[in-house]
Enzyme design. Structure first.
Site, mmCIF file in Angstrom:
data_model
loop_
_atom_site.group_PDB
_atom_site.id
_atom_site.type_symbol
_atom_site.label_atom_id
_atom_site.label_comp_id
_atom_site.label_asym_id
_atom_site.label_seq_id
_atom_site.Cartn_x
_atom_site.Cartn_y
_atom_site.Cartn_z
ATOM 1 N N CYS A 136 33.404 56.310 29.569
ATOM 2 C CA CYS A 136 32.732 55.193 30.133
ATOM 3 C C CYS A 136 33.571 54.338 31.103
ATOM 4 O O CYS A 136 33.324 53.599 31.796
ATOM 5 C CB CYS A 136 32.635 54.003 28.806
ATOM 6 S SG CYS A 136 33.610 53.282 28.157
ATOM 7 N N GLU B 117 24.529 57.258 36.104
ATOM 8 C CA GLU B 117 25.819 57.651 35.527
ATOM 9 C C GLU B 117 25.581 59.349 35.166
ATOM 10 O O GLU B 117 24.607 59.779 34.555
ATOM 11 C CB GLU B 117 25.881 57.159 34.131
ATOM 12 C CG GLU B 117 27.091 57.604 33.290
ATOM 13 C CD GLU B 117 27.322 56.945 31.895
ATOM 14 O OE1 GLU B 117 26.017 57.031 31.026
ATOM 15 O OE2 GLU B 117 28.451 56.376 31.591
ATOM 16 N N LYS C 159 27.950 55.332 11.201
ATOM 17 C CA LYS C 159 27.173 56.408 11.766
ATOM 18 C C LYS C 159 27.643 57.139 12.794
ATOM 19 O O LYS C 159 27.800 56.601 13.902
ATOM 20 C CB LYS C 159 25.880 56.049 11.930
ATOM 21 C CG LYS C 159 24.563 56.867 11.514
ATOM 22 C CD LYS C 159 24.820 58.153 12.428
ATOM 23 C CE LYS C 159 24.120 57.901 13.955
ATOM 24 N NZ LYS C 159 24.424 59.054 14.762
ATOM 25 N N PHE D 238 29.671 60.583 21.097
ATOM 26 C CA PHE D 238 30.436 61.595 20.913
ATOM 27 C C PHE D 238 31.665 61.660 21.685
ATOM 28 O O PHE D 238 32.450 62.528 21.229
ATOM 29 C CB PHE D 238 29.346 62.934 21.613
ATOM 30 C CG PHE D 238 29.479 63.067 23.106
ATOM 31 C CD1 PHE D 238 30.759 63.558 23.637
ATOM 32 C CD2 PHE D 238 28.519 62.702 23.845
ATOM 33 C CE1 PHE D 238 30.771 63.825 25.254
ATOM 34 C CE2 PHE D 238 28.727 62.739 25.348
ATOM 35 C CZ PHE D 238 29.874 63.184 25.962
ATOM 36 N N GLU E 9 26.368 62.796 15.709
ATOM 37 C CA GLU E 9 25.983 63.973 14.896
ATOM 38 C C GLU E 9 26.667 65.132 15.834
ATOM 39 O O GLU E 9 26.720 66.441 15.216
ATOM 40 C CB GLU E 9 24.448 63.863 14.769
ATOM 41 C CG GLU E 9 23.602 63.977 15.985
ATOM 42 C CD GLU E 9 23.346 62.589 16.501
ATOM 43 O OE1 GLU E 9 24.067 61.657 16.578
ATOM 44 O OE2 GLU E 9 22.111 62.542 16.758
ATOM 45 N N SER F 281 24.646 55.486 25.300
ATOM 46 C CA SER F 281 24.226 55.266 26.479
ATOM 47 C C SER F 281 23.233 53.986 26.740
ATOM 48 O O SER F 281 22.863 53.526 25.613
ATOM 49 C CB SER F 281 23.041 56.594 26.906
ATOM 50 O OG SER F 281 22.299 56.510 25.541
HETATM 51 P P1 NAD Z 1 23.849 58.277 22.972
HETATM 52 O O1 NAD Z 1 23.421 56.980 23.318
HETATM 53 O O2 NAD Z 1 22.979 59.519 23.104
HETATM 54 O O3 NAD Z 1 24.461 58.305 21.465
HETATM 55 C C1 NAD Z 1 24.901 57.226 20.966
HETATM 56 C C2 NAD Z 1 24.704 57.195 19.225
HETATM 57 O O4 NAD Z 1 23.187 56.623 19.176
HETATM 58 C C3 NAD Z 1 24.833 58.385 18.395
HETATM 59 O O5 NAD Z 1 25.219 58.087 17.274
HETATM 60 C C4 NAD Z 1 23.339 58.861 18.569
HETATM 61 O O6 NAD Z 1 22.940 59.449 17.092
HETATM 62 C C5 NAD Z 1 22.507 57.317 18.475
HETATM 63 N N1 NAD Z 1 21.115 57.518 19.109
HETATM 64 C C6 NAD Z 1 20.965 58.229 19.955
HETATM 65 N N2 NAD Z 1 19.571 58.329 20.265
HETATM 66 C C7 NAD Z 1 19.006 57.374 19.667
HETATM 67 C C8 NAD Z 1 17.837 56.946 19.606
HETATM 68 N N3 NAD Z 1 16.667 57.023 20.248
HETATM 69 N N4 NAD Z 1 17.532 55.959 18.509
HETATM 70 C C9 NAD Z 1 18.382 55.453 17.869
HETATM 71 N N5 NAD Z 1 19.932 56.003 17.835
HETATM 72 C C10 NAD Z 1 20.125 56.926 18.628
HETATM 73 O O7 NAD Z 1 25.365 58.471 23.881
HETATM 74 P P2 NAD Z 1 26.397 59.638 23.742
HETATM 75 O O8 NAD Z 1 25.802 60.694 24.491
HETATM 76 O O9 NAD Z 1 26.877 59.977 22.433
HETATM 77 O O10 NAD Z 1 27.348 59.053 24.398
HETATM 78 C C11 NAD Z 1 27.736 58.889 25.761
HETATM 79 C C12 NAD Z 1 27.362 57.563 26.583
HETATM 80 O O11 NAD Z 1 27.905 56.440 25.803
HETATM 81 C C13 NAD Z 1 27.379 57.439 27.889
HETATM 82 O O12 NAD Z 1 26.571 56.776 28.405
HETATM 83 C C14 NAD Z 1 28.918 56.578 28.082
HETATM 84 O O13 NAD Z 1 29.040 55.602 29.148
HETATM 85 C C15 NAD Z 1 28.586 55.722 26.783
HETATM 86 N N6 NAD Z 1 29.751 55.302 26.400
HETATM 87 C C16 NAD Z 1 30.046 53.699 26.533
HETATM 88 C C17 NAD Z 1 31.313 52.892 26.287
HETATM 89 C C18 NAD Z 1 31.566 51.748 26.405
HETATM 90 O O14 NAD Z 1 32.649 51.200 26.001
HETATM 91 N N7 NAD Z 1 30.721 51.064 27.156
HETATM 92 C C19 NAD Z 1 32.462 53.885 25.489
HETATM 93 C C20 NAD Z 1 31.871 55.192 25.350
HETATM 94 C C21 NAD Z 1 30.644 55.920 25.536
#
Ligand code: NAD
Length: 484
Positions: free
Chosen positions: A283, A384, A175, A151, A178, A228
Site C-alpha cells: 500500500c 491502483e 479473520k 493478503f 483467505e 481495498s
Molecule cells: P481485499 O479488500 O480484497 O480483502 C481484504 C479482506 O477483506 C480479506 O480478508 C477479505 O476476505 C475481505 N473481503 C473481501 N471482499 C469482501 C466483501 N465484499 N465483504 C466483506 N469482506 C470482504 O484486499 P486484498 O486484495 O486482500 O489486499 C490488497 C488491498 O489492500 C490493496 O488495495 C492495498 O492497497 C490494500 N492495503 C492497504 C494497506 C494500508 O495500510 N492502507 C495495507 C495493506 C494493503
C-alpha cells in the site's frame, strides 16, 4: 510444505472449519496447491466471538504488567520461529525471503512496543479539581475487537492489531485473508504456546460471511480492517451502522516527486525498491513517479537500467530480488492495466509481460514494467494497479506536481526526493497523504508511530499501532471523587 487444511482457533482449541465452501491456497511462485481453506459460516464466527466475550472479564482484570509479560514471551517465541514464519510467508504470498524477513520484523516490533503497556495505558489524575474533590481518568479496555486483514502482509498486518488489542485488556478475533491463511496458522501455534487464558485470541478463516458476522454481531465492540478501498468503505459504514469503533485502511496511489536537485543514485535505488518491492503489492508502493523540470531524462535512464537488472524469481530462492503476484486474478488485472496504458498513449519503455522464470512457469509473474510520458488523466495514473508497474510523469515545476497530487482521491503516502529543505518542508506541509517521505522510498511509520492514510485510503480517525492504537482500544473513564 505438505498440503494442509487451515483450522480455526477458538477458545484455546484448534477446530476444523465446518463451512462447505472452500478455496485452494496456491504458491504464487509455482502455481502449486499448498493447502485448502474452508470458509467459516456466520455460526462458526459467532462461536469465536462468544469465546472472546466470555474471556473478557477475567482478561480485563489481569494486571497490565502481567499482560506485558505475555508480550515479552510472545516476542521470544516469535524470534525462535522467525525463519519458519518467513518461509511460510514467502511461500504463500510469493514475496522474496528478504521481504518476508522485513515484514516479520515489523510485526515483532509491534509486540515489542506493546511490552510497555503498563506505561502506555496509564491515565491522568488531578487532585482538588474543586475543594476536596479529585479526578482520575483511567483507560479501560472495551471488550471484543476483531481484525479483517489483506493478503499482502500475511504476518505483519495481523500483528498491527492483535498485540495492542490484547495488551490493553481486550479480547480478539482475527479473520486473515483467505488467500494466505497459513502464516496465521503458525502465528496462532505460537500464541497457543503462550498459554493465554482460553478465548483471549481467536482465529476464524473465511470470507464475506465471516466478515459480515463480525460486523453484525452485537458482541463485537470494534473492527480494524486493511484491504481495498471499496471493501474498506463497506466495513466503515457497516461498522458505524452497528455502533462499532472502526479503523478501516484502504487502497493507494502513491506519488514520488523527484526534484531536479535530487541525489540521483540514492533516489533511483529508493524508487526501484518502492515500486518493485513485493512486486508492487504494497500500500506504500511508489506508483506515479513525477519528474520535475529537467531531471526526467537522467532519471528515466537510471531507473530503466536498474529495473532491467532486477532478478525476478521464485520467492524462496535467496537470490530472487522480486517475486510473483499473488494470483492469476491479480496477474490478469495487471496485464489489463498494461494494455490500457498502451491504448491510452503512454510509452511502455520496459515491458515485464511474458517474463520467463525458471521453475515458475505456472507462477504469476510479471517483470518490472515502466511507462513513460504518462499524463495525470490516464487511467493508469489514477487507479491502483497493485503490481510491478510504475508511471513516469513530467511536471514543469513543483506547483504543477502538487496540483496533480491534490486531485488524487487516494492519500496514503507520498515522497519527495530533493536536496532542498525548502521543497521538503513545503511538500510535508501540503501533502494530502498522512505518511510522508523525504528521500525515502517506503515511508512506513514504525510500530511506535501510527500507520494510516487519508481520503479514500483511510476511513475512521484513530490509526493502526503506535499511541493511536492505545486510544482505539481503550475508553477513558473519568471518575470524580469526594470522600465525606
Ligand atoms: P481485499 O479488500 O480484497 O480483502 C481484504 C479482506 O477483506 C480479506 O480478508 C477479505 O476476505 C475481505 N473481503 C473481501 N471482499 C469482501 C466483501 N465484499 N465483504 C466483506 N469482506 C470482504 O484486499 P486484498 O486484495 O486482500 O489486499 C490488497 C488491498 O489492500 C490493496 O488495495 C492495498 O492497497 C490494500 N492495503 C492497504 C494497506 C494500508 O495500510 N492502507 C495495507 C495493506 C494493503
Amino acid at each position: 510444505m505438505e498440503t494442509k487444511i487451515a483450522k480455526n482457533y477458538i477458545n484455546g482449541e484448534w477446530v476444523d472449519v465446518a463451512g462447505k465452501e472452500s478455496q485452494k491456497v496456491l504458491n504464487p511462485s509455482t502455481g502449486e496447491i499448498i493447502g485448502t481453506v474452508n470458509l467459516s459460516t456466520a455460526a462458526e464466527t459467532d462461536k469465536a466471538i462468544a469465546a472472546a466475550k466470555a474471556a473478557f472479564p477475567e482478561w480485563r482484570a489481569t494486571p497490565p504488567v502481567t499482560r506485558a509479560r505475555y508480550m515479552f514471551k510472545l516476542k521470544t517465541l516469535l524470534e525462535e520461529r522467525f525463519n519458519d514464519l518467513v518461509k511460510i510467508c514467502s511461500m504463500e504470498a510469493g514475496k522474496t525471503l528478504e521481504e518476508s524477513r522485513g515484514e516479520v520484523r515489523r510485526g515483532i516490533e509491534v509486540v515489542e512496543v506493546m511490552s510497555g503497556i503498563a506505561s502506555l495505558m496509564k491515565g491522568q489524575a488531578m487532585e482538588d479539581i474543586a475543594a476536596g474533590l479529585d479526578c482520575m481518568a483511567y483507560r479501560q479496555p472495551i471488550g471484543v475487537f476483531a481484525a479483517v486483514c489483506p493478503f499482502n502482509f500475511p504476518v505483519m498486518v495481523p500483528l498491527w492489531f492483535l498485540p495492542p488489542a490484547i495488551a490493553t485488556g481486550n479480547t480478539f478475533v482475527l479473520k486473515p485473508s483467505e488467500t494466505v491463511p497459513f502464516s496465521m496458522q503458525l502465528t496462532y501455534e505460537i500464541l497457543d504456546e503462550l498459554n493465554l487464558p482460553p478465548g483471549v485470541v481467536n482465529l476464524v478463516n473465511g470470507g464475506k460471511d465471516a466478515v459480515n458476522a463480525i460486523l453484525q454481531s452485537p458482541d463485537v465492540n470494534g473492527v480494524s480492517f486493511v484491504g481495498s478501498t471499496p471493501v474498506a468503505k463497506y466495513i466503515y459504514s457497516e461498522s458505524a451502522k452497528y455502533g462499532k469503533r472502526v479503523q478501516s485502511l484502504g487502497g493507494a496511489k502513491n506519488f514520488m516527486l523527484v526534484m531536479p536537485d535530487a541525489n540521483l543514485a540514492g533516489t533511483a535505488n529508493a524508487l526501484i525498491g518502492s515500486c518493485f518491492g513485493c512486486a508492487g503489492q504494497r500500500c506504500l508502493a511508489g506508483s506515479n513517479v513525477v519528474a520535475v523540470g529537467d531531471v526526467h531524462d537522467k532519471l528515466r535512464d537510471v531507473l530503466l537500467e536498474k529495473a532491467k537488472a532486477l532478478k525476478v524469481g521464485i520467492a524462496t530462492d535467496p537470490s530472487s530480488q522480486m517475486g510473483a503476484l499473488i494470483s492469476k486474478k491479480a496477474y490478469d488485472r495487471v496485464n489489463h492495466y498494461i494494455e490500457l496504458g498502451i491504448k491510452e498513449g503512454a510509452k511502455l519503455i520496459l515491458d515485464g509481460r511474458g517474463i520467463k522464470v525458471p521453475g515458475g512457469e505456472n507462477g504469476f509473474f510479471i517483470g518490472p514494467t515502466i511507462f513513460d510520458d504518462v499524463t495525470p488523466d490516464m487511467t493508469i495514473a489514477k487507479e491502483e494497479i497493485f503490481g510491478p508497474v510504475f508511471n513516469i510523469l513530467r511536471a514543469e515545476d513543483f506547483e504543477q506536481a502538487m496540483s496533480w497530487i491534490d486531485k488524487c482521491p487516494f492519500a496514503n503516502a507520498g515522497t519527495i526526493f530533493t536536496a532542498s529543505g525548502k521543497w521538503a518542508r513545503e511538500f510535508g506541509y501540503r501533502l494530502p497523504a498522512t505518511m510522508c517521505g523525504i528521500n525515502i522510498g517506503i515511508a512506513a511509520p514504525m510500530s511506535f508511530f501510527s500507520f494510516g492514510g487519508a481520503r479514500n485510503s483511510f476511513f475512521g480517525d484513530l490509526k493502526a499501532h503506535g499511541s493511536e492504537s492505545i486510544d482505539f482500544y481503550t475508553d477513558r473513564k473519568v471518575i470524580s471523587a469526594r470522600w465525606f
